[in-house]
Design a protein around this motif. Structure first.
Motif, short mmCIF file in Angstrom:
data_model
loop_
_atom_site.label_atom_id
_atom_site.label_comp_id
_atom_site.label_asym_id
_atom_site.label_seq_id
_atom_site.Cartn_x
_atom_site.Cartn_y
_atom_site.Cartn_z
N SER A 63 0.79 -1.24 0.00
CA SER A 63 0.00 0.00 0.00
C SER A 63 0.82 1.28 0.00
O SER A 63 0.26 2.36 0.20
CB SER A 63 -0.95 0.00 1.21
OG SER A 63 -1.91 -1.03 1.08
N ASN A 64 2.12 1.17 -0.19
CA ASN A 64 3.00 2.36 -0.26
C ASN A 64 2.95 3.22 1.00
O ASN A 64 3.13 4.44 0.95
CB ASN A 64 2.66 3.22 -1.48
CG ASN A 64 2.90 2.47 -2.77
OD1 ASN A 64 3.55 1.44 -2.80
ND2 ASN A 64 2.35 2.98 -3.86
N GLU A 65 2.70 2.58 2.13
CA GLU A 65 2.74 3.30 3.40
C GLU A 65 4.19 3.44 3.86
O GLU A 65 5.04 2.63 3.51
CB GLU A 65 1.96 2.52 4.47
CG GLU A 65 0.51 2.28 4.12
CD GLU A 65 -0.01 0.95 4.65
OE1 GLU A 65 -1.16 0.92 5.08
OE2 GLU A 65 0.76 -0.04 4.60
N THR A 66 4.46 4.45 4.66
CA THR A 66 5.76 4.53 5.31
C THR A 66 5.70 3.68 6.58
O THR A 66 4.65 3.57 7.21
CB THR A 66 6.14 5.98 5.66
OG1 THR A 66 7.43 5.98 6.29
CG2 THR A 66 5.13 6.62 6.59
N THR A 67 6.81 3.06 6.91
CA THR A 67 6.84 2.23 8.12
C THR A 67 7.21 3.04 9.36
O THR A 67 7.16 2.53 10.47
CB THR A 67 7.84 1.07 7.95
OG1 THR A 67 9.13 1.61 7.68
CG2 THR A 67 7.43 0.17 6.80
N SER A 92 -0.11 11.52 3.07
CA SER A 92 -0.22 10.08 3.34
C SER A 92 1.09 9.34 3.18
O SER A 92 1.29 8.31 3.83
CB SER A 92 -1.26 9.45 2.40
OG SER A 92 -2.55 9.93 2.67
N LYS A 93 1.96 9.79 2.32
CA LYS A 93 3.17 9.03 1.99
C LYS A 93 4.36 9.47 2.83
O LYS A 93 4.60 8.97 3.92
CB LYS A 93 3.45 9.16 0.49
CG LYS A 93 2.25 8.84 -0.40
CD LYS A 93 1.69 7.46 -0.15
CE LYS A 93 0.49 7.20 -1.05
NZ LYS A 93 -0.18 5.92 -0.77
N GLY A 120 3.70 10.38 6.39
CA GLY A 120 3.27 9.29 7.27
C GLY A 120 1.92 9.43 7.92
O GLY A 120 1.70 8.91 9.01
N ALA A 159 -1.10 8.39 6.46
CA ALA A 159 -2.05 7.67 5.61
C ALA A 159 -3.36 7.37 6.34
O ALA A 159 -4.44 7.41 5.74
CB ALA A 159 -1.42 6.37 5.10
N THR A 209 6.14 -2.13 -2.29
CA THR A 209 6.54 -0.98 -1.48
C THR A 209 7.90 -1.23 -0.83
O THR A 209 8.20 -2.35 -0.41
CB THR A 209 5.50 -0.73 -0.37
OG1 THR A 209 4.20 -0.60 -0.96
CG2 THR A 209 5.83 0.53 0.42
#
Length: 359
Positions: free
Chosen positions: A29-33, A218-219, A222, A224, A334
């Motif tokens: 989902s291309n989220e940042t961790t 969102s990206k 951070g 999202a 991702t």
């Protein structure tokens, strides 16, 4: 008797998010961790204590902060429930008749055809070029008297490809001034191009009233899970957006978190260097194993696996990593934490996997 529902909705696919599964690494989902910074978490907690009150419907404080960040007037900025909500609102303000056209490359952000159909407009897709990037010449040539809006996702989701400022400028010069061009820059912060050709839509659109830029928190920022994005464009376009804006859809917590994130942007954007390093490490390992990998300027890599895409996604899930297959086009992965990426690479570069999917 059931309620009357628009019959054309049966033909409109629902937006499909990257799936989650307990105990499995999610690179879909291309989220940042990275978690929110302490200052941002503090702003979230403080805002949460006041959620018995409505948020500022005009998001004036947030829009003012964004305007100051970009060096524009607050009248040039709109906020939305993620940039995807703004995509839908942009089609609403430009399209009225079924013959009105929304133009975009394909494959690109999967929300474009959905929001177009929801608005009752006509989606016109222009194939990507041989390098899985926008064919800007073909896109410009596809503009007709019925074209109302053109979406240009740069960097492109899901292929990660991007055009530089010179190419985007030539494209903008070729599009009639009465057609709205939307530069969707959701992954802008992951671009690593030479400074003299780095594409910044806000700068490119300063003297072009028909250009609007979308960005998101969102990206790289951070947020999202809080859903907040924004548009920068001509005041008349922004005014129209605010007329179709769903009241209070940018909630109080999201507004506070976005403002705090802008204040901490230098620290937050420094994090993107680690993501870019992992992205490039993954791409190098996959290329060394024999895969074709596009040059990505986002926080993911793209494998154009064609008919093998779904099978590759299923095999990766069985190996403990969820990735995102796109029909018969390819698979998007991702860039997560190093140990997550290592788990994926162990699967993808395993000789049995390579033999099956690279041949």
């Amino acid at each position: 008797m059931s309620a009357h529902i628009r019959p054309d909705l049966d033909a409109i696919p629902a937006y499909v998010a990257g799936r989650s599964q307990p105990g499995v690494v999610k690179l879909a989902s291309n989220e940042t961790t990275f978690p929110p910074l302490p200052s941002v978490a503090k702003a979230i907690a403080e805002a949460a204590e006041t959620v018995n009150r409505y948020p500022d419907n005009a998001a004036l404080e947030l829009r003012t902060a964004i305007a100051e960040f970009h060096g524009v007037a607050v009248e040039n900025v709109a906020a939305g429930c993620g940039s995807v909500a703004l995509c839908q609102e942009l089609v609403q303000i430009t399209c009225l008749a079924p013959t009105d056209e929304v133009l975009f490359a394909w494959r690109s952000f999967e929300a474009y055809p959905i929001v177009t159909q929801v608005a009752g407009a006509k989606a016109v897709q222009v194939p990507l070029d041989g390098e899985f990037a926008h064919d800007l010449d073909a896109l410009a040539a596809a503009v007709t008297p019925n074209t109302r809006v053109v979406f240009v996702c740069n960097p492109n989701n899901p292929t990660g490809t991007a055009h530089g400022a010179a190419a985007i400028t030539r494209f903008l010069d070729a599009v009639p001034a009465n057609v709205l061009v939307v530069l969707d820059e959701a992954y802008f912060e992951y671009l690593r191009m030479p400074a003299d050709d780095a594409p910044n839509g806000v700068e490119l659109g300063r003297n072009r009233p028909n250009v609007l830029v979308l960005r998101t928190f969102s990206k790289a920022y951070g947020l999202a899970g809080l859903r907040v994005g924004y548009a920068v464009g001509a005041p008349e376009v922004i005014t129209a957006l605010m007329k179709v804006h769903i009241p209070f859809s940018v909630n109080k917590v999201a507004q506070a978190a976005a403002i705090a994130s802008l204040e901490a942007r230098h620290e937050l954007l420094e994090r993107t260097n680690a993501v870019v390093a992992e992205r490039d490490r993954m791409a190098a390992a996959l290329r060394a194993a024999g895969y074709r990998v596009t040059d990505s300027h986002a926080n993911f890599v793209w494998l154009p696996l064609g008919e093998q895409s779904a099978a590759f996604g299923a095999a990766s899930a069985e190996a403990g990593v969820l990735v995102r297959p796109y029909g018969t086009d390819g698979v998007r992965i991702t860039a997560g934490d190093p140990h997550e990426n290592d788990l994926f690479l162990a699967f993808a570069t395993d000789p049995a996997t390579v033999a099956r999917f690279v041949g």
